[in-house]
Design an enzyme around this catalytic site. Structure first.
Site: not given
Ligand code: USQ
Length: 506
Positions: A151, A221, A265, A267-268, A271
């Site tokens: 870990d 991220t 979130s 999580y975010h 970071k």
């Molecule tokens: N979304 C949909 N349908 C889905 C899944 C997601 O419409 O089935 C939408 C969400 O509402 C959101 C977007 O797509 O608006 C992105 O969702 P995601 O689950 O692909 O991304 P996110 O939760 O933001 O997180 C993912 C990774 C995370 C990374 C991030 C990069 O899990 O580790 O940090 O992408 S970013 O989004 O640029 O922050």
């Protein structure tokens, strides 16, 4: 010229500064160096002790320890430690670096395997236990990976391993990376922040003590920055030198300051906390770090992963650990209408796995300078969620004869569903020589090739129960309703042309 050919010992993790250098005198702070006190900085090379003390001016292109590769110069047999080496990205990067001649080591505590398992889900691409993965890496690619189960927060074990390996670069992927998981109640939120924030904080202290010249390449991220409704550019972590703020008839410079964060979130948020802890460590202890603001990643393909089934990396598609495109492709394969949340007008930066790995190698080969906290926005394209659904449906229909529909579901998240998005991503192309040549269409096609294999299809079907979203940001109970279902091509898309600002051409 190769992007890092003219970097010098100043960037090299093998350069050990002579004596206790007081950096406050090296021109980077307001301290006035008293008369007679020398400002000259001398180094010793840990790899070439015979050179004695010298000024840190040897360029990578003239140093026999640096070797030219297709991704720029890399230290010969560079010792790279990957934290989170059993994950989607960690494993893929380990194979790529091993193939490039790096000495790869890594740790993992298998949290991802466990959390996905607890959720009643599984990696839809079957992966082997770590021992078999390591054996396969040796057998197929002739790579020896020095793996230790631990870990990140186990400071004694981590310190011992870092002392033993003396890594020249540390890549930090060892975080719980799911926004939905972190929004699943107090236990999850605390677990994510404990793992991510405390793990990183301990790592920083250990690096300061044991390997202060080693560069930390840390996965942040794009979501740290959010999507400001004003349309303000999403700069690369810090404001550029010419940024200004106007307030009460006066202008103030913002250059070099951290840009505002607006995480989406818990999580975010973790970071963002990491970002500040890393930034401060660079400032206090003259450590060096590259914070990688990565967009949504997708894909299953790299040259190394494709060599043998035992080498494949995991792929999660459940509501918590699956990311947008990976989920859509698996939904298309298993005849589930693609799950667009809310309006589907959300815009994000995205990047195929192959591109992300190339960027990481380039960053590992170009360490920041002592004391330098640097940030890059790591994205290959900017897309709208509902257009991504159209692209996936199009490939499904036309290349794989799969009929797909799209459903808009009530959004489980609290996020803007219509917003501008102005992503600046200048550094990777300009300073690190990265250029993306992969289209989303092409990468999605490669995904379908793997995901339509019978064994993978069967595993996606077994995951059906955990694909639809359940975790609500607003903490309310109740199922999320379907707003509408439609056929691909049926809707007017409004011609969104996502654009990344890669800077002016020279
Ligand atoms: N979304 C949909 N349908 C889905 C899944 C997601 O419409 O089935 C939408 C969400 O509402 C959101 C977007 O797509 O608006 C992105 O969702 P995601 O689950 O692909 O991304 P996110 O939760 O933001 O997180 C993912 C990774 C995370 C990374 C991030 C990069 O899990 O580790 O940090 O992408 S970013 O989004 O640029 O922050």
């Amino acid at each position: 010229m190769t992007h890092n050919a003219q970097k010098t010992c100043w960037n090299c993790p093998a350069a050990k500064l002579k004596g206790n250098v007081d950096f406050r005198g090296c021109g980077q702070s307001g301290r006035i160096v008293p008369k007679g006190e020398s400002k000259q900085i001398m180094i010793e090379c840990k790899r070439r002790p015979g050179l004695g003390h010298f000024e840190p001016t040897i360029e990578f292109q003239n140093c026999p320890e640096w070797r030219e590769t297709e991704y720029g110069y890399l230290l010969e047999d560079m010792r790279v430690m990957i934290l989170g080496i059993d994950g989607y990205l960690g494993w893929t990067l380990a194979l790529k670096l091993g193939n490039l001649g790096c000495q790869v080591s890594g740790i993992d505590n298998f949290t991802r395997r466990e959390l996905v398992d607890e959720k009643g889900s599984q990696s839809v691409v079957p992966i082997r236990p770590i021992d078999e993965r390591l054996e396969a890496a040796k057998e197929v690619l002739d790579i020896d990976i020095n793996f230790r189960e631990m870990d990140l927060r186990d400071e004694d074990k981590l310190r011992d391993f870092i002392q033993e390996v003396e890594p020249e670069s540390i890549v930090h992927y060892a975080e719980i990376s799911s926004a939905p998981y972190s929004m699943g109640g107090m236990k999850n939120a605390v677990e994510v922040q404990d793992n991510n924030v405390l793990g990183t904080l301990k790592l920083l202290h250990i690096m300061k003590d044991e390997v202060p010249t080693t560069s930390l390449v840390k996965l942040g991220t794009m979501g740290e920055m959010g999507s400001p409704l004003t349309g303000r550019p999403l700069f690369e972590g810090l404001f550029p030198s010419d940024a200004k703020i106007e307030w009460e008839d006066k202008e103030w410079s913002l250059g070099g300051e951290m840009t505002p964060r607006d995480p989406a979130s818990f999580y975010h948020c973790s970071k963002v906390h990491d970002t500040y802890n890393i930034y401060e460590s660079c400032k206090y202890w003259w450590m060096r770090s590259m914070d990688v603001m990565q967009g949504i990643i997708y894909g299953v393909h790299t040259e190394e992963l494709a060599q043998d089934k035992r080498l494949r990396t995991r792929l999660d598609v459940d509501e918590a650990f699956g990311t947008l495109i990976n989920r859509f492709v698996s939904q298309a394969v298993s005849d589930i209408p693609l799950t667009v949340y809310g309006e589907g007008e959300q815009i994000r930066g995205m990047i195929p796995l192959r591109d992300a790995m190339e960027c990481m190698v380039r960053l590992i080969g170009s360490p920041s300078e002592p004391g330098q906290y640097d940030v890059v926005n790591q994205i290959s394209g900017v897309h709208k969620v509902k257009e991504v659904a159209e692209t996936v449906a199009d490939v499904a229909q036309n290349e794989f004869d799969l009929d797909t529909s799209i459903q808009r579901i009530e959004n489980p998240r609290v996020e803007p569903e219509q917003h501008p998005f102005y992503a600046i991503a200048r550094k990777l192309p300009k300073e690190f020589g990265f250029e993306s040549n992969i289209s989303m269409h092409e990468e999605v096609e490669k995904m379908f090739e793997v995901l339509t294999q019978e064994r993978v299809k069967e595993r996606i079907r077994e995951n059906r129960e955990v694909i639809l979203p359940e975790t609500r940001w607003d903490s309310q109970d109740g199922e999320l309703g379907v707003i509408e279902e439609y056929e691909p091509g049926e809707k007017e898309m409004g011609r969104y042309k996502g654009k990344i600002d890669r800077g002016k051409e020279d």
